[in-house]
Scaffold this active site. Structure first.
Site, PDB file in Angstrom:
ATOM      1  N   TYR A 142       0.820  -1.213   0.000  1.00 39.52           N
ATOM      2  CA  TYR A 142       0.000   0.000   0.000  1.00 39.52           C
ATOM      3  C   TYR A 142       0.855   1.266   0.000  1.00 39.52           C
ATOM      4  O   TYR A 142       0.383   2.329  -0.390  1.00 39.52           O
ATOM      5  CB  TYR A 142      -0.913   0.033   1.233  1.00 39.52           C
ATOM      6  N   LYS A 192       3.313 -15.258   1.739  1.00 43.43           N
ATOM      7  CA  LYS A 192       3.620 -16.121   0.599  1.00 43.43           C
ATOM      8  C   LYS A 192       5.134 -16.321   0.571  1.00 43.43           C
ATOM      9  O   LYS A 192       5.829 -15.864  -0.340  1.00 43.43           O
ATOM     10  CB  LYS A 192       3.135 -15.466  -0.702  1.00 43.43           C
ATOM     11  N   ASP A 225      -2.734 -17.964   0.285  1.00 45.24           N
ATOM     12  CA  ASP A 225      -3.770 -18.542  -0.589  1.00 45.24           C
ATOM     13  C   ASP A 225      -4.426 -19.746   0.087  1.00 45.24           C
ATOM     14  O   ASP A 225      -5.649 -19.901   0.087  1.00 45.24           O
ATOM     15  CB  ASP A 225      -3.197 -18.902  -1.973  1.00 45.24           C
ATOM     16  N   ASP A 249      -6.180  -7.166   3.746  1.00 45.31           N
ATOM     17  CA  ASP A 249      -7.341  -6.516   3.132  1.00 45.31           C
ATOM     18  C   ASP A 249      -8.268  -7.582   2.552  1.00 45.31           C
ATOM     19  O   ASP A 249      -9.483  -7.578   2.775  1.00 45.31           O
ATOM     20  CB  ASP A 249      -6.857  -5.554   2.036  1.00 45.31           C
ATOM     21  N   ASP A 253     -11.956  -9.339   4.242  1.00 38.22           N
ATOM     22  CA  ASP A 253     -13.258  -9.317   3.559  1.00 38.22           C
ATOM     23  C   ASP A 253     -13.848 -10.722   3.493  1.00 38.22           C
ATOM     24  O   ASP A 253     -15.052 -10.928   3.682  1.00 38.22           O
ATOM     25  CB  ASP A 253     -13.126  -8.770   2.128  1.00 38.22           C
TER      26      ASP A 253
HETATM   27  C1  IPM Z   1     -10.358  -1.498   3.966  1.00 34.21           C
HETATM   28  C2  IPM Z   1     -10.652  -0.821   2.657  1.00 34.21           C
HETATM   29  C3  IPM Z   1      -9.541   0.166   2.369  1.00 34.21           C
HETATM   30  C4  IPM Z   1      -8.271  -0.620   2.166  1.00 34.21           C
HETATM   31  C5  IPM Z   1      -9.815   1.144   1.223  1.00 34.21           C
HETATM   32  C6  IPM Z   1     -11.120   1.876   1.398  1.00 34.21           C
HETATM   33  C7  IPM Z   1      -8.676   2.109   1.044  1.00 34.21           C
HETATM   34  O1  IPM Z   1     -10.824  -1.758   1.656  1.00 34.21           O
HETATM   35  O2  IPM Z   1     -10.230  -0.792   4.982  1.00 34.21           O
HETATM   36  O3  IPM Z   1     -10.266  -2.722   3.975  1.00 34.21           O
HETATM   37  O4  IPM Z   1      -8.001  -1.105   1.057  1.00 34.21           O
HETATM   38  O5  IPM Z   1      -7.517  -0.745   3.121  1.00 34.21           O
HETATM   39 MG    MG Z   2     -10.816  -3.762   2.337  1.00 33.64          MG
END
Ligand code: IPM
Ligand code: MG
Length: 368
Positions: A142, A192, A225, A249, A253
């Protein structure tokens, strides 16, 4: 002693609506538990861009550095898609993370009993699920240099760099081990190392910290993975998952969706302890600004309210009050009160954002 300070940044979309409910909860704590906060409010994301032409004004950044904790709603919206990358709403959030040096992002994925049916996985695979992802938040791909879109031999090349120093790995590893000690004492670190040197270093440093300081905690490693696959196959094998910024990230999710209810999940981003011993901290729901439902009173305020509960626990030493709030949310859900995101299509009438907030307030009051 002065009251602890809290900077509220509602941001965009449903961020603004859910924060109204959080403020009711904050007021309840002042009136009923003698917990008073000096609350200030400011702009971030598209809302800040509209006023200042940048997604986070310098003055707001300075305020964030001074307060005991920041509570953020959400940033972004289709209106801002056309903006230059450098002023997109997300840049405001990333600036806060980076400049406050919030290197440890705690993302719990907890499956509430009342909601186990919402998961896309079978109920017995997720019911009782309680895992914590610790995502490194201020380094890796990032932020690594070089980055950019360059011209090379007559064509464009896009570059981002995965870069981790030992110190960056060590400090987030310590956060994960510390948390594990207060939970079920297990850490699974994901990278990884089979293809990336940064992954090899990650694994080495995690091993070293473990051996030197946390050998009482059970440590395992997984390629990221495989980790994604295991999260979907048998998520309850995990307690704390430690991983880098980009894998974190994605994996968070994935873990969030196991619980079936993105609208329920809070997060904390913590930095090093300040002079008063509290970590620099920002709390935010995992969900985004949900432009499709904004302004309609449909948003679920629970994730943001639970983010405030995390603030009570990690910034204000109010673990019992945090549990009181979490329990209130759980009881409200168990009683069948639901916002639209928590309902099957035939599930009856959903409550509004403010009705959900009020139900949680009532539950808090009856806990006294
Ligand atoms: C998260 C989001 C952020 C990220 C975005 C909104 C910049 O997806 O907090 O997971 O990628 O970190
Ligand atoms: Mg995210």
């Amino acid at each position: 002693m002065s009251n602890p300070s809290l900077l509220i940044l509602p941001g965009d979309g449903i961020g603004q609506e859910v924060m109204v409910e959080v403020r009711k909860i904050i007021d309840w704590y002042g009136e009923n538990r003698g917990l008073n906060f000096d609350v200030s409010e400011d702009l971030v994301g598209g809302a800040a861009y509209d006023k200042h032409g940048v997604p986070l004004a310098d003055e707001t950044m300075a305020k964030a550095q001074e307060v005991d904790a920041v509570l953020l709603g959400a940033v972004g919206g289709p209106k801002y898609d056309v903006l230059d990358f450098s002023v997109k709403p997300e840049r405001g959030l990333l600036r806060l993370r980076k400049e406050m040096d919030l290197f440890a992002n705690l993302r719990p994925a907890q499956c509430f009993d009342a909601l186990a049916d919402f998961s896309s996985l079978k109920k017995d695979i997720v019911s009782g699920l309680d895992i914590m992802i610790v995502r490194e938040l201020t380094s890796g791909s990032y932020f690594g240099e070089p980055r950019g879109i360059f011209e090379e031999n007559g064509q464009r090349v896009g570059i981002n760099t995965q870069r981790y120093t030992e110190a960056e790995i060590a400090r987030v590893a310590r956060s994960a081990f510390e948390l594990a000690r207060r939970r079920n004492n297990r850490v699974c670190s994901m990278e990884k190392a089979n293809v990336m040197e940064s992954g090899i270093l990650w694994r080495d440093v995690v091993e070293e910290i473990h051996k030197a300081e946390y050998s009482d905690v059970e440590l395992s490693h997984m390629y990221a993975d495989n980790g994604a696959m295991q999260l979907v196959r048998a998520p309850k094998q995990f307690d704390v998952i430690l991983t880098d910024n980009l894998f974190g990230d994605i994996l968070s999710d994935c873990a969030a969706m196991l619980t079936g209810s993105l609208g329920m999940l809070p997060s904390a981003s913590l930095g090093a302890p300040m002079e008063n011993g509290r970590p620099k901290a920002m709390y935010e729901p995992v969900h985004g600004s949900a432009p499709d439902i904004m302004g309609q009173g449909k948003a679920n305020p629970c994730a943001c309210i639970l983010s405030f509960a995390m603030a009570l626990r990690y910034s204000f030493d109010q673990g019992e009050e945090a549990t009181r709030l979490e329990t209130a949310v759980e009881k409200v859900l168990a009683s069948g009160v639901r916002t639209g995101d928590l309902m099957q299509s035939d599930g009856g009438t959903p409550v509004s954002t403010s009705q959900m907030g009020d139900a949680i307030l009532a539950e808090l009051s009856s806990s006294l």
